[in-house]
Design a protein around this motif. Structure first.
Motif, PDB file in Angstrom:
ATOM      1  N   ASP A 153       2.737   2.753   3.004  1.00 14.62           N
ATOM      2  CA  ASP A 153       1.949   4.297   2.799  1.00 14.62           C
ATOM      3  C   ASP A 153       2.884   5.319   2.105  1.00 14.62           C
ATOM      4  OD1 ASP A 153      -0.463   5.501   2.732  1.00 14.62           O
ATOM      5  OD2 ASP A 153      -0.613   5.761   4.843  1.00 14.62           O
TER       6      ASP A 153
ATOM      7  N   HIS B 198       1.456   5.625  -1.964  1.00 17.35           N
ATOM      8  CA  HIS B 198       1.144   6.531  -2.696  1.00 17.35           C
ATOM      9  C   HIS B 198       2.396   7.186  -3.298  1.00 17.35           C
ATOM     10  CE1 HIS B 198      -2.904   6.109  -1.041  1.00 17.35           C
ATOM     11  NE2 HIS B 198      -2.192   6.140   0.171  1.00 17.35           N
TER      12      HIS B 198
ATOM     13  N   HIS C 167       0.887  -1.076  -0.094  1.00 20.05           N
ATOM     14  CA  HIS C 167       0.021   0.116  -0.001  1.00 20.05           C
ATOM     15  C   HIS C 167       0.820   1.448  -0.074  1.00 20.05           C
ATOM     16  CE1 HIS C 167      -3.369   2.826   0.534  1.00 20.05           C
ATOM     17  NE2 HIS C 167      -2.686   3.343   1.414  1.00 20.05           N
TER      18      HIS C 167
ATOM     19  N   HIS D 289      -8.846   2.374   1.393  1.00 22.00           N
ATOM     20  CA  HIS D 289      -8.542   2.979   2.891  1.00 22.00           C
ATOM     21  C   HIS D 289      -9.585   2.409   3.585  1.00 22.00           C
ATOM     22  CE1 HIS D 289      -5.713   5.677   0.472  1.00 22.00           C
ATOM     23  NE2 HIS D 289      -5.157   5.256   1.481  1.00 22.00           N
TER      24      HIS D 289
ATOM     25  N   HIS E 274      -4.750  -0.183   5.883  1.00 22.79           N
ATOM     26  CA  HIS E 274      -5.009   0.230   7.216  1.00 22.79           C
ATOM     27  C   HIS E 274      -5.648  -0.760   8.176  1.00 22.79           C
ATOM     28  CE1 HIS E 274      -2.965   3.791   6.233  1.00 22.79           C
ATOM     29  NE2 HIS E 274      -3.579   3.850   5.092  1.00 22.79           N
TER      30      HIS E 274
HETATM   31 ZN   LIG Z   1      -2.815   5.268   1.994  1.00 16.88          ZN
END
Ligand SMILES: [Zn+2]
Length: 430
Positions: A299, A66, A64, A209, A248
Motif C-alpha cells: 500500500d 501508491h 498494491h 480496493h 485488501h
Molecule cells: Zn491502496
C-alpha cells in the motif's frame, strides 16, 4: 550483453522443502535468464562474475501501492481510513502537481529497489509522471489511474483509457497499464461496470480496493442489499470478467472469496496498512483455503509507512500464524511465492517472479556474509525471519543493473531526497 554468475546460491523451494538451497551458475543473455545449471560453460565473450557470496532470488513483486504517497508519510498516524482519506490525504492530493508525483514515486522506487523489489503496482494520478519515473528507474510496473465517479470530473474514464493505450507494454515491456476504479465507496456500480468492460476490451487488468473496512461493506450493503463483491456478481459483472486485482479484502465472506476465485481474480494483501489504520485482520484460514491467487502489497507509504516487501511479508506471516493459531498454517515457500510469482501473475507479467530457463532476469543479490544469514542453518528461513534490506547488495531488472553494490543507477537519490522534502513541506502546510 551476456553474463554468467557462477556459484550463486538459490532457494529451491519448489520441492516442498523450505530449507533447500542449490549452488548454480546463472547465464543471463539480454533481458532473460537463458540457463540455470550446476555448471554453465560461458559462451565466448561472456562476462563471468563470481556470485559465491550471494543468495540470488527473483525480485519481489509489490502488488498494491501508491508510490507518490511517500510525500504524505507520517502526516496522520492515529486515525481510521475514512478520516485519514478525507481529512488528510484528499486535501493534500488536490494540491499535488505532476512533478510532485514524479519525485514522490522515484523515492518509493528507490526504497523498493534497495529492499529487493523489482516490480511494482501503482494506482494514483498524474500517472504519466509515475510512468516516467518507472521508466527512468529501470524497474517493472503495472500502472493505473485511480478514478472515482463521485467527484464529478468529466471524461475521467476516457483519460484512464488514454493512459492505458499510451503506456501498456511500453519501456521494452517493463510497463503495463490498467484501469483503477478507486473503491466501491467512491464509485457508482455503473462506473465500475464500465471500467470492467473497457479493461476486457483492451485485455488489461483492473486494480480495485475492495472490502477494506467493515464500515465500507456495511454501508454498501445497507444501500444495495449485498456486499460489494456479491452485488457485482449478482449484477453479472463477473461473467467473462477482465483479470481483477482486488486490494485488501479484509472483510470477506466465504461466498465473496468463492466469487473472486471463480472469476480468476487475485487478492493483494496489505497487512501493515490494515493494521495501522485499524481496518482489521482478515480471516486468513478462509483466504488461504479459498483457492484465490494471493499476493502481497505494501500500500502507500502514508499508511505503512514504507515500501519494504520483506518487512511486509514478515508481518503478514506472523499475523497469519498468530491469528489462525497455527504455526504451520503458512510455509516459508508459500510466503515467498505470494511475494514473487503470484504477484507477477496478478499484474499480468509472464515469466516474472521465478528463477528458471527463459524467465526474465529480474534478480536480487543478497549478501550472505550479512550477520542475519549466519549461521546458514536454513537460508529461506533466514531471508524471511532474520534478514532485512541491509543485506540487498545488487538488483537487476530485465538483465540490466538498477542497483549495484548499494549504488542506485537510474535514480539520483540525493536530488530525489531534496525535491521530496521541499515538496512535502509545501503539501504539509496545505
Ligand atoms: Zn491502496
Amino acid at each position: 550483453m551476456v553474463r554468467v554468475f557462477t556459484s550463486a546460491r538459490i532457494l529451491d523451494t519448489g520441492g516442498g522443502s523450505d530449507d533447500a538451497t542449490r549452488v548454480v551458475d546463472i547465464l543471463v543473455d539480454g533481458m532473460k535468464i537463458s540457463r540455470i545449471a550446476d555448471h554453465v560453460d560461458p559462451p565466448e565473450g561472456a562476462g563471468v562474475v563470481d556470485a559465491s557470496k550471494y543468495l540470488v532470488t527473483p525480485g519481489f513483486v509489490n502488488a498494491h501501492g501508491h508510490l507518490a504517497m511517500t510525500l504524505l508519510r507520517g502526516l496522520a498516524d492515529e486515525v481510521p481510513l475514512d478520516v485519514w482519506l478525507h481529512n488528510y490525504m484528499f486535501p493534500r492530493e488536490a494540491l499535488m502537481n505532476g512533478d510532485d508525483i514524479y519525485y514522490g514515486s522515484l523515492l518509493a522506487l528507490a526504497e523498493g529497489i534497495m529492499s529487493g523489489t523489482t516490480t511494482f503496482a501503482d494506482m494514483y494520478f498524474f500517472e504519466d509522471d509515475v510512468a516516467r519515473a518507472v521508466d527512468e528507474a529501470g524497474v517493472r510496473a503495472n500502472l493505473s489511474t485511480g478514478t472515482a465517479s463521485l467527484d464529478n470530473e468529466q471524461g475521467r474514464l476516457e483519460k484512464s483509457e488514454e493512459f492505458v493505450v499510451r503506456w501498456n507494454n511500453k519501456a521494452d515491456g517493463r510497463i503495463k497499464a490498467s484501469f483503477g476504479p478507486h473503491a466501491p465507496y467512491t464509485t457508482t456500480p455503473a462506473f465500475v461496470m464500465e471500467n470492467f468492460e473497457r479493461a476486457r476490451e483492451l485485455g488489461v487488468i483492473v486494480q480495485f480496493h475492495l472490502h477494506e473496512t467493515r464500515e465500507e461493506v456495511a454501508d454498501f450493503t445497507a444501500t444495495y442489499g449485498a456486499s460489494p463483491i456479491s452485488y457485482y456478481a449478482d449484477q453479472g459483472y463477473f461473467e467473462n470478467p477482465p483479470r481483477l486485482l482486488a486490494a485488501h479484502c479484509v472483510h470477506m465472506t466465504a461466498r465473496d472469496a468463492e466469487i473472486l476465485r471463480d472469476a480468476g481474480a487475485s487478492i493483494a494483501l496489505n497487512i501493515q496498512s490494515n493494521l495501522k489504520l485499524g481496518s482489521g485482520i482478515a480471516d486468513y484460514r478462509l483466504l488461504l483455503g479459498s483457492g484465490v491467487n494471493l499476493c502481497v502489497g505494501t500500500d502507500g507509504a502514508a499508511s505503512n509507512d514504507n515500501v519494504d516487501m520483506l518487512e511486509e511479508l514478515r508481518v503478514l506471516g506472523l499475523v497469519m500464524k498468530g491469528s489462525t493459531m497455527e504455526a504451520s498454517g503458512i510455509s516459508n515457500a508459500s510466503l515467498l511465492t505470494m511475494a514473487t510469482s503470484n504477484g507477477a501473475q496478478a499484474l499480468g507479467f509472464e515469466g516474472v517472479g521465478t528463477l528458471s530457463d527463459g524467465a526474465t532476469a529480474d534478480l536480487v543479490f543478497w549478501d550472505l556474509e550479512d550477520e542475519s544469514f549466519c549461521p546458514r542453518n536454513n537460508v529461506a528461513s533466514h531471508l524471511l525471519w532474520s534478514a532485512n534490506s541491509r543485506a540487498v547488495d545488487s538488483v537487476m531488472v530485465a538483465g540490466s543493473w538498477v542497483m549495484e553494490h548499494r549504488q542506485l543507477l537510474g535514480i539520483d537519490i540525493d536530488k530525489v531526497r531534496f525535491e521530496v522534502a521541499r515538496r512535502a513541506r509545501r503539501l504539509a502546510d496545505g
